[in-house]
Each structure stands twice: as C-alpha cells, then as structure tokens.
Design a protein around this motif. Sequence first.
Motif, PDB file in Angstrom:
ATOM      1  N   ASP A  39      -4.529   1.830 -86.509  1.00  0.00           N
ATOM      2  CA  ASP A  39      -3.979   0.801 -87.392  1.00  0.00           C
ATOM      3  C   ASP A  39      -2.758   1.420 -88.060  1.00  0.00           C
ATOM      4  OD1 ASP A  39      -3.379  -1.146 -89.224  1.00  0.00           O
ATOM      5  OD2 ASP A  39      -5.456  -1.510 -89.814  1.00  0.00           O
ATOM      6  N   GLU A  40      -1.635   1.429 -87.333  1.00  0.00           N
ATOM      7  CA  GLU A  40      -0.483   2.206 -87.759  1.00  0.00           C
ATOM      8  C   GLU A  40       0.105   1.728 -89.072  1.00  0.00           C
ATOM      9  OE1 GLU A  40       3.668   4.041 -85.920  1.00  0.00           O
ATOM     10  OE2 GLU A  40       2.218   3.048 -84.621  1.00  0.00           O
ATOM     11  N   GLN A  41       0.194   0.428 -89.269  1.00  0.00           N
ATOM     12  CA  GLN A  41       0.798  -0.089 -90.492  1.00  0.00           C
ATOM     13  C   GLN A  41      -0.052   0.215 -91.718  1.00  0.00           C
ATOM     14  OE1 GLN A  41       3.962  -1.263 -90.774  1.00  0.00           O
ATOM     15  NE2 GLN A  41       3.969  -0.526 -88.662  1.00  0.00           N
ATOM     16  N   ARG A  42      -1.364   0.107 -91.573  1.00  0.00           N
ATOM     17  CA  ARG A  42      -2.243   0.425 -92.699  1.00  0.00           C
ATOM     18  C   ARG A  42      -2.179   1.922 -93.016  1.00  0.00           C
ATOM     19  NH1 ARG A  42      -8.820   0.337 -93.045  1.00  0.00           N
ATOM     20  NH2 ARG A  42      -8.969   0.605 -95.315  1.00  0.00           N
ATOM     21  N   TYR A  43      -2.140   2.746 -91.977  1.00  0.00           N
ATOM     22  CA  TYR A  43      -2.073   4.184 -92.194  1.00  0.00           C
ATOM     23  C   TYR A  43      -0.735   4.577 -92.824  1.00  0.00           C
ATOM     24  CZ  TYR A  43      -3.103   9.133 -91.360  1.00  0.00           C
ATOM     25  OH  TYR A  43      -3.367  10.472 -91.519  1.00  0.00           O
ATOM     26  N   LEU A  44       0.331   3.949 -92.388  1.00  0.00           N
ATOM     27  CA  LEU A  44       1.645   4.207 -92.974  1.00  0.00           C
ATOM     28  C   LEU A  44       1.636   3.867 -94.458  1.00  0.00           C
ATOM     29  CD1 LEU A  44       4.691   4.785 -92.965  1.00  0.00           C
ATOM     30  CD2 LEU A  44       5.041   2.458 -92.086  1.00  0.00           C
ATOM     31  N   ALA A  45       1.043   2.737 -94.813  1.00  0.00           N
ATOM     32  CA  ALA A  45       0.977   2.353 -96.226  1.00  0.00           C
ATOM     33  C   ALA A  45       0.181   3.380 -97.030  1.00  0.00           C
ATOM     34  CB  ALA A  45       0.348   0.967 -96.361  1.00  0.00           C
ATOM     35  N   ALA A  46      -0.890   3.917 -96.432  1.00  0.00           N
ATOM     36  CA  ALA A  46      -1.689   4.931 -97.116  1.00  0.00           C
ATOM     37  C   ALA A  46      -0.886   6.211 -97.313  1.00  0.00           C
ATOM     38  CB  ALA A  46      -2.966   5.215 -96.319  1.00  0.00           C
ATOM     39  N   LEU A  47      -0.151   6.626 -96.293  1.00  0.00           N
ATOM     40  CA  LEU A  47       0.697   7.813 -96.417  1.00  0.00           C
ATOM     41  C   LEU A  47       1.747   7.619 -97.516  1.00  0.00           C
ATOM     42  CD1 LEU A  47       1.346   8.741 -92.664  1.00  0.00           C
ATOM     43  CD2 LEU A  47      -0.065  10.020 -94.290  1.00  0.00           C
ATOM     44  N   GLU A  48       2.307   6.439 -97.596  1.00  0.00           N
ATOM     45  CA  GLU A  48       3.319   6.173 -98.610  1.00  0.00           C
ATOM     46  C   GLU A  48       2.724   6.255-100.015  1.00  0.00           C
ATOM     47  OE1 GLU A  48       6.565   3.364 -96.341  1.00  0.00           O
ATOM     48  OE2 GLU A  48       4.827   2.400 -97.251  1.00  0.00           O
ATOM     49  N   ARG A  49       1.511   5.729-100.201  1.00  0.00           N
ATOM     50  CA  ARG A  49       0.860   5.828-101.516  1.00  0.00           C
ATOM     51  C   ARG A  49       0.547   7.287-101.846  1.00  0.00           C
ATOM     52  NH1 ARG A  49      -1.872   1.169 -99.379  1.00  0.00           N
ATOM     53  NH2 ARG A  49      -1.302  -0.725-100.505  1.00  0.00           N
ATOM     54  N   ALA A  79       9.869   4.021 -85.828  1.00  0.00           N
ATOM     55  CA  ALA A  79      10.043   3.336 -87.109  1.00  0.00           C
ATOM     56  C   ALA A  79       9.163   3.947 -88.191  1.00  0.00           C
ATOM     57  CB  ALA A  79       9.741   1.849 -86.954  1.00  0.00           C
ATOM     58  N   THR A  80       7.927   4.343 -87.822  1.00  0.00           N
ATOM     59  CA  THR A  80       7.025   4.961 -88.800  1.00  0.00           C
ATOM     60  C   THR A  80       7.550   6.314 -89.256  1.00  0.00           C
ATOM     61  OG1 THR A  80       5.046   3.807 -88.014  1.00  0.00           O
ATOM     62  CG2 THR A  80       4.705   5.933 -89.089  1.00  0.00           C
ATOM     63  N   VAL A  81       8.004   7.122 -88.306  1.00  0.00           N
ATOM     64  CA  VAL A  81       8.568   8.435 -88.657  1.00  0.00           C
ATOM     65  C   VAL A  81       9.790   8.257 -89.557  1.00  0.00           C
ATOM     66  CG1 VAL A  81       9.709  10.489 -87.731  1.00  0.00           C
ATOM     67  CG2 VAL A  81       7.693   9.563 -86.579  1.00  0.00           C
ATOM     68  N   GLU A  82      10.647   7.327 -89.196  1.00  0.00           N
ATOM     69  CA  GLU A  82      11.860   7.072 -89.965  1.00  0.00           C
ATOM     70  C   GLU A  82      11.510   6.633 -91.387  1.00  0.00           C
ATOM     71  OE1 GLU A  82      16.068   5.137 -88.685  1.00  0.00           O
ATOM     72  OE2 GLU A  82      14.283   3.896 -88.372  1.00  0.00           O
ATOM     73  N   ARG A  83      10.497   5.779 -91.520  1.00  0.00           N
ATOM     74  CA  ARG A  83      10.084   5.265 -92.837  1.00  0.00           C
ATOM     75  C   ARG A  83       9.543   6.406 -93.706  1.00  0.00           C
ATOM     76  NH1 ARG A  83       7.945   0.127 -94.294  1.00  0.00           N
ATOM     77  NH2 ARG A  83       7.414   0.174 -96.524  1.00  0.00           N
TER      78      ARG A  83
END
Length: 380
Positions: A39-49, A79-83
């Motif tokens: 779940d890449e988008q959910r994991y990305l949001a968790a990394l950002e928090r 896109a995830t790496v860039e973000r």
Amino acid sequence: MLERLTREVQPPLSIYIHWPWCIRKCPYCDFNSHEQGIDEQRYLAALERDLQTQSDWFAQSRIESVFFGGGTPSLMSVATVERILAKIQASMRLDSDCEITLEANPGALDCSRLAGYRQAGINRISIGVQSFSEQSLQALGRIHGRLDAVRAYDCAVEAGFQRINLDLMYGLPGQNLFLALADLRLAIGLAPEHISWYQLTIEPNTVFYRDRPVLPDEEIMECIDEEGRHLLETSGYRQYEVSAFSRAHPSRHNMNYWQFGDYLALGAGAHGKLSREGSVFRYQHTRMPGDYMSAMEQGRMPQLQEVAPDERIREFFMNVLRLRNGVPLEYYQRSHMPLERLLAAVESVPEDLLIKPEHSWCCTPRGYSLLNQVLMNLFA
C-alpha cells in the motif's frame, strides 16, 4: 523523554529509510522484509508523518547521508522517492555533498526507473547482485539472473551514477575457491566504485536456518577470504571496513555507523541512534508494516531507550574497530564516556593486536584479522 533532549553539538547525522517489501523473501534473509501487497500511498503518508516528527526534534542538525534500505527499495515508484527527498530537503539541512543511496534488486529494476531515481536526487546506487553464478543465484532464491545483474549495472552507468556499489556474497552452497573468485573477477571487470563482499551467514528465523544448506568447509572459507581480499586490493579496491572495499569513496552512510555517529530511523522496523545530554539513546519502530502505518496515523512514536554505560563502551568498540584504520582519538567523545573508562578497556588487549589510543583507535594488521579475539579481550 523526547522533550528534554537538548541541541548540543552532535556527531554527524544520517537518515535511514526502510522499505519493508520484496517480491519474494530470500531463504537466507533475516531482514525485516515481507511479501504482502504494497500500500504505497499509505506507507508514504506514514513516512512523511514520521519524518515530520523527527525533523522537528533535529531541524538544525546537519544531514550527511540518506539511505533507502530494505526489503527492496527499487520497488518504490520514482514519485515516492522524489516526494520523500523533497520533504527531507524542506525540513532538514542537507550537506551540499550529501550521499543519498538506494538499494536495488536487479530483478526489480529497469533503466527508466534508474534514470528517474537519479533525476529525483539519488546519487549512489547499491545493487544486490550476491553472485553472478546462475546456480548460486538459484540456491539463494534470487529473482534475477547473471545477465539481469550486468544489465542493471549498465543501466546505472547510463543513468549517470558514478557511485555504484555491488553487493556480493561468498561461502555459498556448493561454492569453491574458483567460483568465488570468478564472481569477484566479473564484478571487478565492471569497474564499480565500491564493492561490498561478505560471507553468507546462517541466521535464526530464516529458511536456511530451518533447512540448512551444505556450505564450504572452514579451510575453503579461509582460502576464499584470503585470495579474495588479495584480488580486490591488487585490483585497486582498498578495504576500509570488514566487508567493504572502495576505489576512492567509502560509503559515507556506512562510515557514519562505524564511526559511532547518529542516525534517524524512518519506516517499519527501522533502528535509530541519538546522542543527547551526555548519553546515547536507541529506538526502533514496530516491525510489521501495517502496525507501523497505524502507529504513525495515531501519532505514536517509539520510546527512546538509554544505552547503559558498559553497553555503550561495547557498542563503541564493536563499531569503530570494524574500520581498517579505526578512528582518530577524539572520536571517543561520541561514546559520551570518560576517556579513562575507554583507556582501561584497551589495557587488556595485547599491543600486537591493538594500537593504543595515543595515535588512534585501531587494530594492528594482525589484530584486524583476529577482530573477534580483540573484542573478547576488551569485554572480558
């Protein structure tokens, strides 16, 4: 505890980001990796928090390296790496020559993705080759073949990467001296800037631990180790750490570990180390990706655990003595221990094994080959 940490002058700071998913779990792997769906988008949001909370603590700290490890980080979208990198650059101070590494599996990589990573800001790539032998790769459960590994390296060069590491293992099932050196010769022939070369070990909680393969005997292992190091060194690769060889640029991220620096941990199961108020603290995120994402969504951060003084001495020496040249004497301050305690520890080590602290903390050539014995003397 977090609230009472001060911002005194600290060791260099690195960031480790863990990507916990793989296409297939290798039978020798004891890292925190999972085959479940991403779940890449959910994991990305968790990394950002996670990043936002930790960057608030250390906004003034200097970041000298960022490392995407796994798992298989090359499954991440560009896109995830860039973000993630954009968030880091917006919230923390990066060195102008900050080393930013991403681990890549040749079986989960293509030229366009490598080019995208380079454009996103990745400036060092670490390719998990492990072996160029089809038989060995099959025994190790790898999802790539020899040609995939060579193609991944060529694509990294085409994408503009100058700092490329190739990961190789030796002591593989069915391997002999000839096959081990053949792997090294092929890697050297590609001319990467860095080669990580280490022995396969059987770890608990792996398939190989439950169903142990037949590995080369001790005599063959010793020959492989000796001949392999000689081959690397005569080919221009300087050994700077137990399993790391470089032509000119040691990995800054790994050097920070071995020099007892600090590092922030982002992602499921990631470990961090922080030095504050004359103490050393460690922390670890929960291992399961789902639990980690839930924790970040609820604002639950891991607890800092202070490292006890005796354990601090142990950790300091276990890290710095892995380096071929050790560290300058002043690095002892990173242990936040009185110099007298460290001096007392080294008194038990014979002078033919350890260079005493008036010069630097490092083993003699003989001591480096007997590192476990040196450590046993230190901690007796």
